[in-house]
Design a protein around this motif. Structure first.
Motif, short mmCIF file in Angstrom:
data_model
loop_
_atom_site.label_atom_id
_atom_site.label_comp_id
_atom_site.label_asym_id
_atom_site.label_seq_id
_atom_site.Cartn_x
_atom_site.Cartn_y
_atom_site.Cartn_z
N PRO A 86 43.10 33.65 49.88
CA PRO A 86 41.99 34.44 49.31
C PRO A 86 41.64 34.06 47.87
O PRO A 86 40.54 34.38 47.41
N LEU A 87 42.54 33.39 47.18
CA LEU A 87 42.26 33.00 45.80
C LEU A 87 41.48 31.70 45.68
O LEU A 87 41.05 31.34 44.57
N SER A 88 41.31 30.99 46.76
CA SER A 88 40.65 29.68 46.72
C SER A 88 39.30 29.75 46.04
O SER A 88 38.44 30.57 46.39
N GLY A 89 39.12 28.89 45.03
CA GLY A 89 37.85 28.78 44.34
C GLY A 89 37.52 29.88 43.37
O GLY A 89 36.46 29.86 42.74
N LEU A 108 46.44 39.66 41.52
CA LEU A 108 45.12 39.56 42.15
C LEU A 108 45.27 39.17 43.62
O LEU A 108 44.61 39.76 44.49
N ALA A 109 46.13 38.20 43.91
CA ALA A 109 46.35 37.79 45.30
C ALA A 109 46.90 38.95 46.12
O ALA A 109 46.49 39.16 47.28
N ALA A 110 47.83 39.73 45.54
CA ALA A 110 48.38 40.88 46.25
C ALA A 110 47.30 41.92 46.52
O ALA A 110 47.27 42.53 47.59
N ALA A 111 46.40 42.11 45.55
CA ALA A 111 45.32 43.08 45.73
C ALA A 111 44.37 42.65 46.83
O ALA A 111 43.93 43.47 47.65
N LEU A 112 44.04 41.37 46.88
CA LEU A 112 43.12 40.87 47.91
C LEU A 112 43.76 40.89 49.29
O LEU A 112 43.08 41.13 50.30
N ALA A 113 45.09 40.67 49.35
CA ALA A 113 45.80 40.67 50.63
C ALA A 113 46.12 42.08 51.10
O ALA A 113 46.42 42.30 52.28
N ASN A 114 46.07 43.04 50.17
CA ASN A 114 46.40 44.44 50.49
C ASN A 114 45.32 45.34 49.87
O ASN A 114 45.55 46.01 48.87
N GLN A 168 37.64 44.62 43.15
CA GLN A 168 37.04 45.91 42.83
C GLN A 168 37.95 47.09 43.16
O GLN A 168 37.54 48.23 43.03
N GLY A 169 39.18 46.82 43.55
CA GLY A 169 40.10 47.89 43.91
C GLY A 169 40.65 48.61 42.70
O GLY A 169 40.28 48.36 41.55
N VAL A 170 41.59 49.55 42.97
CA VAL A 170 42.22 50.32 41.91
C VAL A 170 43.29 49.47 41.24
O VAL A 170 44.18 48.92 41.89
N ALA A 171 43.21 49.35 39.92
CA ALA A 171 44.19 48.56 39.17
C ALA A 171 44.41 49.16 37.80
O ALA A 171 43.50 49.78 37.23
N GLU A 172 45.62 48.97 37.27
CA GLU A 172 45.95 49.40 35.92
C GLU A 172 46.54 48.20 35.17
O GLU A 172 47.13 47.30 35.79
N PHE A 173 46.41 48.24 33.85
CA PHE A 173 46.86 47.14 33.01
C PHE A 173 47.66 47.71 31.85
O PHE A 173 47.16 48.57 31.12
N HIS A 174 48.90 47.24 31.70
CA HIS A 174 49.81 47.88 30.74
C HIS A 174 50.58 46.83 29.95
O HIS A 174 51.21 45.93 30.53
N VAL A 175 50.57 46.97 28.62
CA VAL A 175 51.40 46.14 27.75
C VAL A 175 52.65 46.93 27.41
O VAL A 175 52.55 48.06 26.90
N GLY A 176 53.82 46.39 27.68
CA GLY A 176 55.04 47.12 27.39
C GLY A 176 56.28 46.33 27.74
O GLY A 176 56.21 45.16 28.14
#
Length: 380
Positions: A203-206, A253-259, A286-294
């Motif tokens: 799914p990550l191709s290109g 990203l690959a995990a999000a696209l596969a799931n 476009q799914g639900v995602a969070e981004f955390h520095v820690g």
């Protein structure tokens, strides 16, 4: 461990972050001490806007705290170490301005102190971003161990700020002296850098990846990640997945696209990495995602995660250590629900299966090739 750094202004007690009694690495080195000695011996004015870039564990910022410096770092751990070291030495952290590499740089810089980073790209980006605030009277001094300063390092200073020379080596450390040239034609900052992933990786191709400076594999997909992508779990439903040590976010990203029903959390201690991961994700999903520095999963509630994906680093700056991997594995176990899984990729010789068996009581080989292994540990 706590260690003492004697400076011309007194003695500082310093420690890395997080503190670990098993960690024998110091929170400062000869290059920090060399720079501080030079500042005192040369009577360099410590007035105006003092900016410290890349201070690994806060040694320079702590030693110069009375001059109210601004620190700029890409590392959450370095920032927290600085806070802790300031308090340890009786200084209010609020008296020092702590910025990240994603913050706006100071508009004026009178004294610029640069601890040379491992990544030339990160140095390039920071010099470009600081250059507008540097003026003809700015004193610019870099420092690093001899093994960290190369001809390419000096060329960056010279190309972006102005004429550059080095000092003699002392205790295997060296200083860099740069004379700013405000009229220099330095060109545009090339960071962040965007590139297209190759075909043949599912799914990550290109798809397009964004890399801020200093993030691993800035212009290509590394072989370890490519191997992991071929074996990622899919069809897991509405689970909570963590890309731990996310870098530019390709694995998450690959995990999000596969799931597509999953919620993905991207975590890294690098501000540049998390910014890269968020830009990469927003461009492709476009799914639900969070981004955390820690510091890994240390701040996450226990037993709230179904799957952790991890490619742990085995270097801390120039030192080889398993401390980061050990903390990541321990944090993952605490964050996973019973039956949750930690998937780890690493070089064969690192022996992660031993650590996982000791911590989880199990370790399963998912896939291997001559260089890498992918391991799975399940929380019992």
């Amino acid at each position: 461990m706590n260690d003492r750094l004697t400076t011309p202004w007194g003695t500082c007690t310093l420690a890395r972050f997080p503190e670990d009694p098993r960690d024998r690495l110091r929170a400062w080195d000869a290059s920090d001490a060399y720079l501080l000695r030079h500042l005192a011996a040369s009577r360099t004015p410590l007035t105006g806007a003092v900016v410290v870039v890349g201070d690994r564990w806060g040694a320079l910022t702590t030693a110069l705290a009375e001059h109210r410096p601004t620190q700029i770092t890409d590392s959450f751990l370095s920032r927290e170490a600085t806070r802790a070291n300031l308090l340890r030495n009786g200084t209010d952290p609020d008296g020092v301005r702590l910025l990240t590499t994603q913050d706006t740089t100071p508009s004026r810089v009178d004294l610029l102190l640069v601890r040379v980073p491992k990544s030339l790209a990160l140095l390039e980006d920071q010099l470009h971003r600081l250059a507008p605030g540097v003026h003809e009277g700015t004193v610019v001094i870099g420092t690093g161990m001899v093994r960290e300063i190369h001809t390419s390092t000096l060329r960056l200073f010279e190309r972006i700020l102005g004429p550059t020379r080095t000092s003699l080596a002392e205790q295997k450390a060296r200083l860099i002296f740069c004379t700013p040239d405000p009229g220099l034609e330095r060109g545009a900052n090339p960071w962040p850098y965007r590139y297209q992933l190759p075909d043949g990786i599912g799914p990550l191709s290109g798809r397009t990846v964004t890399n801020h400076a200093g993030v691993f594999c800035a212009d290509r997909l590394d072989v370890g990640t490519r191997f992991l992508l071929r074996h990622l779990p899919s069809g897991r439903g509405a689970e909570r997945i963590v890309d731990l040590g996310c870098g530019n976010g390709v694995v998450g990203l690959a995990a999000a696209l596969a799931n597509p029903e999953a919620e993905v959390l991207f975590v890294d201690e690098s501000y540049q990495a998390v910014a890269s991961a968020e830009a990469t994700y927003r461009d492709n999903a476009q799914g639900v995602a969070e981004f955390h520095v820690g510091d890994g999963l240390s701040g996450m509630p226990a037993a709230g995660v179904d799957l952790v994906l991890n490619n742990p680093p085995f270097h801390s700056h120039q030192a080889t250590t398993d401390a980061t991997a050990r903390r990541m594995f321990t944090g993952a176990r605490r964050a996973l629900r019973p039956g949750g899984e930690l998937w780890v990729i690493g070089n064969r010789h690192l022996g992660y299966h031993v650590k996982l068996r000791r911590l989880f009581g199990n370790s399963e080989l998912v896939a291997s090739d001559p260089k890498f292994v992918i391991l799975k540990a399940v929380k019992q």
